[in-house]
Scaffold this motif. Structure first.
Motif, PDB file in Angstrom:
ATOM      1  N   ARG C 441       0.831  -1.196   0.000  1.00  0.00           N
ATOM      2  CA  ARG C 441       0.000   0.000   0.000  1.00  0.00           C
ATOM      3  C   ARG C 441       0.867   1.249   0.000  1.00  0.00           C
ATOM      4  O   ARG C 441       0.621   2.200  -0.718  1.00  0.00           O
ATOM      5  CB  ARG C 441      -0.894  -0.026   1.234  1.00  0.00           C
ATOM      6  N   ALA C 442       1.909   1.217   0.837  1.00  0.00           N
ATOM      7  CA  ALA C 442       2.816   2.364   0.921  1.00  0.00           C
ATOM      8  C   ALA C 442       3.508   2.577  -0.418  1.00  0.00           C
ATOM      9  O   ALA C 442       3.647   3.706  -0.889  1.00  0.00           O
ATOM     10  CB  ALA C 442       3.836   2.137   2.027  1.00  0.00           C
ATOM     11  N   ALA C 443       3.906   1.464  -1.041  1.00  0.00           N
ATOM     12  CA  ALA C 443       4.587   1.566  -2.333  1.00  0.00           C
ATOM     13  C   ALA C 443       3.646   2.126  -3.389  1.00  0.00           C
ATOM     14  O   ALA C 443       4.039   2.917  -4.253  1.00  0.00           O
ATOM     15  CB  ALA C 443       5.109   0.195  -2.759  1.00  0.00           C
ATOM     16  N   ALA C 444       2.384   1.725  -3.320  1.00  0.00           N
ATOM     17  CA  ALA C 444       1.409   2.207  -4.295  1.00  0.00           C
ATOM     18  C   ALA C 444       1.115   3.686  -4.097  1.00  0.00           C
ATOM     19  O   ALA C 444       0.858   4.418  -5.049  1.00  0.00           O
ATOM     20  CB  ALA C 444       0.118   1.392  -4.187  1.00  0.00           C
ATOM     21  N   ALA C 445       1.174   4.102  -2.828  1.00  0.00           N
ATOM     22  CA  ALA C 445       0.854   5.504  -2.529  1.00  0.00           C
ATOM     23  C   ALA C 445       2.024   6.418  -2.817  1.00  0.00           C
ATOM     24  O   ALA C 445       1.843   7.602  -3.101  1.00  0.00           O
ATOM     25  CB  ALA C 445       0.424   5.640  -1.073  1.00  0.00           C
TER      26      ALA C 445
END
Lengths: 350, 324, 449
Positions: C441-445
């Motif tokens: 999720r962090a990588a996507a954000a």
């Protein structure tokens, strides 16, 4: 008597009242939905397996109706026909995909891949994989705790207690991919489904060096590259000490099967090519029958295969007789004759 | 080394206190009360207990053998616990067939239909008891008199019933009688001191924590104190301690709070939830005892709060580390 | 007596080797040095096959900031830099060195003389610790120089030395405190200087009264160092539990770190290694390893060079007993079971525990009886029974909401379960999955910013 009457009456009135209330509530809170979603949902198989990437068939139906471009949506269970029908109903262009089947790429049976330790934790591949190498010396192969079996919604994959490996029933498999996702070792692959469930594939995923593989497992790919050289269609590549047969390029010519020194290339639904005269009589795929028919050379090969099938259930499935009859032109006529005699011969030998 | 190395994820140690061990400890903790009860009511006590235990074990075995899949679990002693607890909730004079029916309801309906040990929402022994109380009210409220030192004042009623109907005041029985069980009642509820001994044993064996029993009894005592204060407390100061003490020691208060409310699967998972649960039991028990139709409300209160346990488990979470 | 606030269990201590003085294990003929012996990026090999190396010579360099140097524990010839199976049978990159004598690299002071004074600045101290490749020796193997480099905007308030050794069987820290207390306390003063604090606590459980008395006596000679006796309770040696026990403050749930509440925690053996690195220029090439087990002929505490095969330790303790069932790298609560006894001792290996087959085999699991013992045992205030169930149902959102990422994998829940359910097996899996989802999720954000 009066009491009974009153009781029944009261209950009836209560029931009617509740029904009226329910009716109005249902009217008031009705969700307006595209009626086509219901229709599309009916056309989908209703397995709710999640193979399409949605939580269930309803989600897929919703997406199919609402999205303009549905070419990236595919129901692996219903397959091409189902998608075509839905696309026709919705007036959209459907994705086309060839049928696929889950293929377990590990040949490390209990016999070929000895257990070096005893796993005493939770019987789950995911748990074991995050802990250590597994019960054998092979860090890549099947762990044998059946996460794929638990993931399958179609009862298409089962553990064979004799080999300790899962086996896919190609007729039940819908290629939904649940087992592929469940396997922490990425042993299972969705491969092109040939007619009559024929297949040729490298039944090993070990990227270890040859010497390491041989120490851990007698059925592993050692990355020798012999198959790559013999393949006329450029379907085989060897990378990281591991051969891979591209299912799109492979023509099932089966030359690689005879080349493989460890028997890691698995042949399903067909007889192997007869060996060159110089080579030992029986094909590698049926080593168990080797001594029994060594003298009778090519003629008896299919029979040997039959015998092998009896002794080692994995070696060749039931479709064999049919496959033998329909054997490609390359197979010599003698083989056909042998195939006809085949049913009798095993009884002589066994 | 002879064998292959064994591999498993950590931790590599397990407690020696198994489920069977815990259940056995509960049975052991109930033994003093059984002994006292036998002295008070005679060998009938042993007869009822034996029938109840045997029936519970047999029903559980039969159901697991013929109706549900999975391994047999009667060796974990939980059916024995249910059997003893059910017997403790019955009068010693009860006919044997009522005991068997109670055991059937407890095991077959309250326990095994929900999946057996750990999955039942209601305490099986109490479901059995309440069923019998409603189905066979006469037999269930005919109390035998203690073998020695019968009480004319109570004339065959339990102290709670006698007080409720105004036959006697809460001071009719001395504290000593209440503690030692010299009164009519269910066979397990009459010996407060023996039950407290069992409580201490369970605490020592770390089978239960003190929170639920102590909170229930404290809630009841407090409730009784305020009732006494509100009614006649001003003119009769002795009532301020007599009424709370009477309600804590009489009836099934101690049996229920120590052995029934603490039943693992029907009590909340957290200490905080347990306290809420216990306060609820205390309050409902007192409401029923003082203003309800029955003289004793412990079993109804526990069953009612059992129904709230999933809700409590959902909303009451343990104190998380590092969260204010 | 102080202790941590929530949960905990009391496993039998079984400190079989606590009275055995530290002995030196004879040098091994060959060693395997894994390039990844620490949390973070693996070190990068600086030697190749055929190179001659000296004891204490740098053979692999930290791959990034979050990494650690590795030095040769023996002198000899590098015979391979290749994939070698570790204790769990998984292949990882290791440098193999064949021993020839024991010739040390220059500049290392091998004398026993105590050097109290340290005139280096904080930066210089951290540089020397980094140079020596020191990592947390309690098992977490977090690079020490990273821990000591306080991020901008944060301030350390106190240093806590972990002398708890709550894990059953293990006694290496205990023996180090008794036999190298002086050096350790000097190490504490050095660490205090490095992080710029005036107060240090040494937390020791009161089942080691000799260590408490010994270190209290030494600490009295220094300013700001206090020995804190703690009530015996597992997992007191967990970083968060120790901080809570000593200071009463609780580290908030992840991603918060101890430094967020001003605490820096360092293991007792690490403190000794820091002393050696800063005052003697001695890199981290050896450590004390407890070799223990009820059926071993002679449980011992052995000063072992890194890379020594575990089988050599077992041989030194009288060999693997006939009924051995499990060999654990570490203690029985958190240690990892081994399949490959030729695998090397690494920087984080504080002990090897051998369990008999009877002790090793798990008892048969039965159904959950909802006793809530796991809930009251969890030192992080989680609900292990629920987390385990939700992992099996793959309900990742619920797991995240119930704070599964706070789990420290101490094993209290599973070890206390009367139904012998494999709670932690599942919770660990669920935690890994949820952490992966949070990272994804962090990588996507991230790119959107």
């Amino acid at each position: 008597m009066e009491v009974l009457l009153y009781t029944i009456l009261t209950l009836c009135v209560l029931g009617v009242l509740a029904a009226v209330i329910l009716y109005f509530v249902a009217q008031k809170f009705r969700v307006e939905e595209d009626p086509r979603i219901d229709e599309v949902e009916k056309m989908l198989p209703g397995a709710n397996c999640g193979g399409c990437g949605f939580a269930g068939c309803r989600g897929m139906a919703d997406a199919l109706v609402k999205r303009d471009d549905i070419s990236d949506l595919f129901c692996p269970v219903g397959g091409g026909d189902c998608m075509k029908a839905i696309a026709a109903y919705l007036g959209k262009a459907a994705a086309e995909k060839q049928p696929e089947v889950a293929t377990v790429r590990c040949g490390g049976t209990c016999e070929k891949r000895p257990r070096t330790n005893e796993y005493n934790g939770t019987k789950s591949c995911a748990v074991a994989a995050s802990l250590y190498v597994g019960e054998t010396g092979c860090a890549f192969g099947c762990l044998g705790f059946g996460d794929c079996v638990a993931a399958c919604a179609f009862d298409a994959i089962r553990m064979n207690p004799e080999t300790g490996l899962p086996e896919v029933d190609p007729d039940k498999c819908t290629a939904c991919g649940a087992c592929v996702k469940a396997c922490p070792k990425m042993v299972i692959e969705l491969r092109k489904k040939w007619p009559k469930n024929r297949a040729v594939y490298v039944s090993c995923v070990s990227k270890d060096k040859g010497a390491v593989v041989m120490k851990a497992c007698k059925a592993g790919c050692i990355g020798c590259g012999k198959c790559e050289k013999v393949c006329a269609f450029g379907a085989i590549t060897v990378e990281n000490n591991l051969a891979y047969i591209d299912p799109q390029k492979c023509k099932l010519c089966r030359k690689c099967v005879n080349e493989c020194p460890t028997g890691a290339i698995k042949l399903v639904g067909m007889d192997p090519l007869p060996k060159e005269p110089k080579a030992p009589a029986a094909p590698k795929a049926a080593p168990a029958a080797e001594k029994a028919v060594a003298k009778e050379a090519p003629k008896a090969a299919p029979a040997a295969e039959k015998a092998a099938a009896k002794e080692a259930p994995k070696a060749a499935p039931a479709a064999e007789k049919a496959a033998a009859k329909e054997a490609p032109k390359a197979a010599p006529a003698a083989e056909k004759a042998a195939a006809k005699e085949a049913p009798k011969e095993p009884s002589h030998e066994s | 080394m002879a064998n292959k190395l064994i591999v498993a994820p950590a931790p590599h140690v397990q407690t020696s206190q198994s489920t069977a061990c815990i259940m056995r400890d509960v049975v052991i903790a109930l033994m003093p009360a059984l002994v006292v009860s036998t002295i008070v009511f005679g060998v009938d006590v042993l007869r009822v207990t034996a029938i109840s235990v045997a029936a519970c074990v047999v029903f559980e075995f039969l159901i697991q053998k013929f109706f549900v899949n999975g391994p047999l679990t009667i060796s974990n002693w939980s059916a024995v616990v249910t059997g003893v607890l059910l017997a403790f909730n019955l009068p010693a004079s009860i006919p044997w067939w009522i005991v068997v029916i109670g055991a059937f309801v407890a095991i077959a309906i309250a326990k095994m239909t929900f999946g057996g040990l750990g999955k039942n929402p209601f305490n099986p022994a109490l479901v059995g008891r309440v069923f019998l109380l409603i189905a066979y009210p006469v037999q269930m409220t005919t109390w035998p008199m203690p073998v020695q030192g019968a009480f004319d004042a109570l004339s065959g009623a339990t102290p709670l019933a006698a007080v409720k109907h105004g036959a006697v005041g809460p001071d009719a029985l001395g504290v000593q009688d209440l503690l030692l069980g010299n009164m009519p009642g269910s066979l397990g509820e009459v010996a407060a001191l023996a039950l407290l001994l069992g409580f201490v044993y369970l605490l020592w064996r770390r089978v239960i924590t003190w929170h639920i029993p102590v909170t229930i009894l404290a809630t009841m005592a407090l409730f009784a104190f305020f009732v006494a204060l509100g009614t006649k407390g001003t003119e009769n100061p002795a009532l301020l301690w007599q009424l709370p003490l009477f309600h804590v020691l009489a009836g099934g208060a101690i049996l229920g709070s120590v052995f029934m409310a603490t039943d693992y699967s029907t009590s909340p998972m957290t200490v905080k939830g347990g306290v809420i649960f216990a306060v609820g039991i205390g309050v409902v028990t007192m409401l029923i005892r003082l203003w309800g139709a029955y003289p004793e409300g412990m079993s109804f209160a526990i069953l009612m709060m059992n129904a709230c346990v999933p809700l409590i488990n959902k909303y009451v979470k343990p104190k998380r580390f590092g969260v204010k | 007596m102080k202790t941590f606030p929530i949960g905990g269990v009391h496993p039998s201590a079984n400190k079989l080797s606590c009275a055995k003085p530290i002995e030196v294990l004879p040098l091994p003929e060959a060693v395997n040095i894994p390039l990844a012996q620490h949390i973070g990026a693996p070190a990068v090999a600086k030697v190749a096959k055929g190179d001659k190396v000296l004891t204490g010579q740098l053979i692999a360099e930290a791959g990034s900031f979050m990494s650690a140097n590795i030095h040769s524990p023996i002198s000899g010839t590098v015979t391979a830099v290749d994939m070698v199976p570790n204790g769990q049978g998984l292949r990882q990159m290791m440098i193999t060195i064949k021993r020839e004598g024991d010739e040390w690299a220059e500049g290392i002071d091998r004398s026993d003389k105590l050097v109290r004074e340290c005139s280096l600045s904080a930066q210089e101290i951290i540089a020397r610790i980094k140079e020596a490749g020191i990592v947390g020796m309690g098992g977490a193997t977090f690079p020490t120089h990273v821990k000591l480099s306080i991020p901008a905007g944060k301030k350390a308030e106190c240093l806590i030395i972990n002398g708890v050794e709550c894990e059953p069987y293990l006694t290496s820290d205990h023996r180090m405190m008794l036999e190298h207390g002086e050096e350790m306390v000097v190490g504490v003063t050095i660490l205090m200087k490095a992080v710029g604090v005036g107060k240090a606590y040494i937390g020791i459980e009161n089942n080691k009264p000799d260590a408490i008395a010994h270190l209290s006596k030494i600490a009295a000679q220094y300013k700001g160092i206090e020995v804190v006796p703690l009530k015996v309770r597992y997992p007191q040696g967990g970083e968060k539990q120790l901080i809570a026990a000593v200071t009463g403050r609780q580290v908030p749930p992840p991603p918060a770190l101890p430094i967020d509440i001003g605490a820096v925690v360092c293991n007792a053996s690490t403190t000794f290694a820091v002393y050696q690195a800063v005052q003697k220029r001695m890199p981290l090439i050896q450590r004390v390893v407890t070799i223990t087990g009820k059926n071993l002929r002679e449980p011992r505490n052995l000063l072992t060079r890194m890379g020594t095969p575990v089988s050599a330790l077992i041989a030194a303790a009288g060999g693997l007993p006939e009924n051995a069932g499990k060999v654990i790298n570490g203690g029985p609560m958190m240690g990892r079971a081994m399949v490959n006894l030729d695998s090397p001792v690494t920087k984080g290996c504080s002990g090897i525990t051998v369990l008999s087959e009877r002790d090793a085999r798990r008892r048969e699991a039965s159904q959950c009886i909802k006793c809530a013992k796991c809930v009251s045992a969890c030192p992080m205030g989680l609900e292990p029974y629920f987390l385990s169930k939700m992992t099996q149902k793959k309900n990742w959102d619920e797991l995240e909401a119930r704070m599964i990422t706070s789990c420290i994998e101490c094993g209290c829940c599973q070890s206390t379960c009367p139904a012998y359910l494999p709670l932690l097996d599942w919770v660990r899996l669920g935690k890994q999955t949820v952490m992966g989802r949070i990272r994804a999720r962090a990588a996507a954000a991230a790119p959107k910013k």
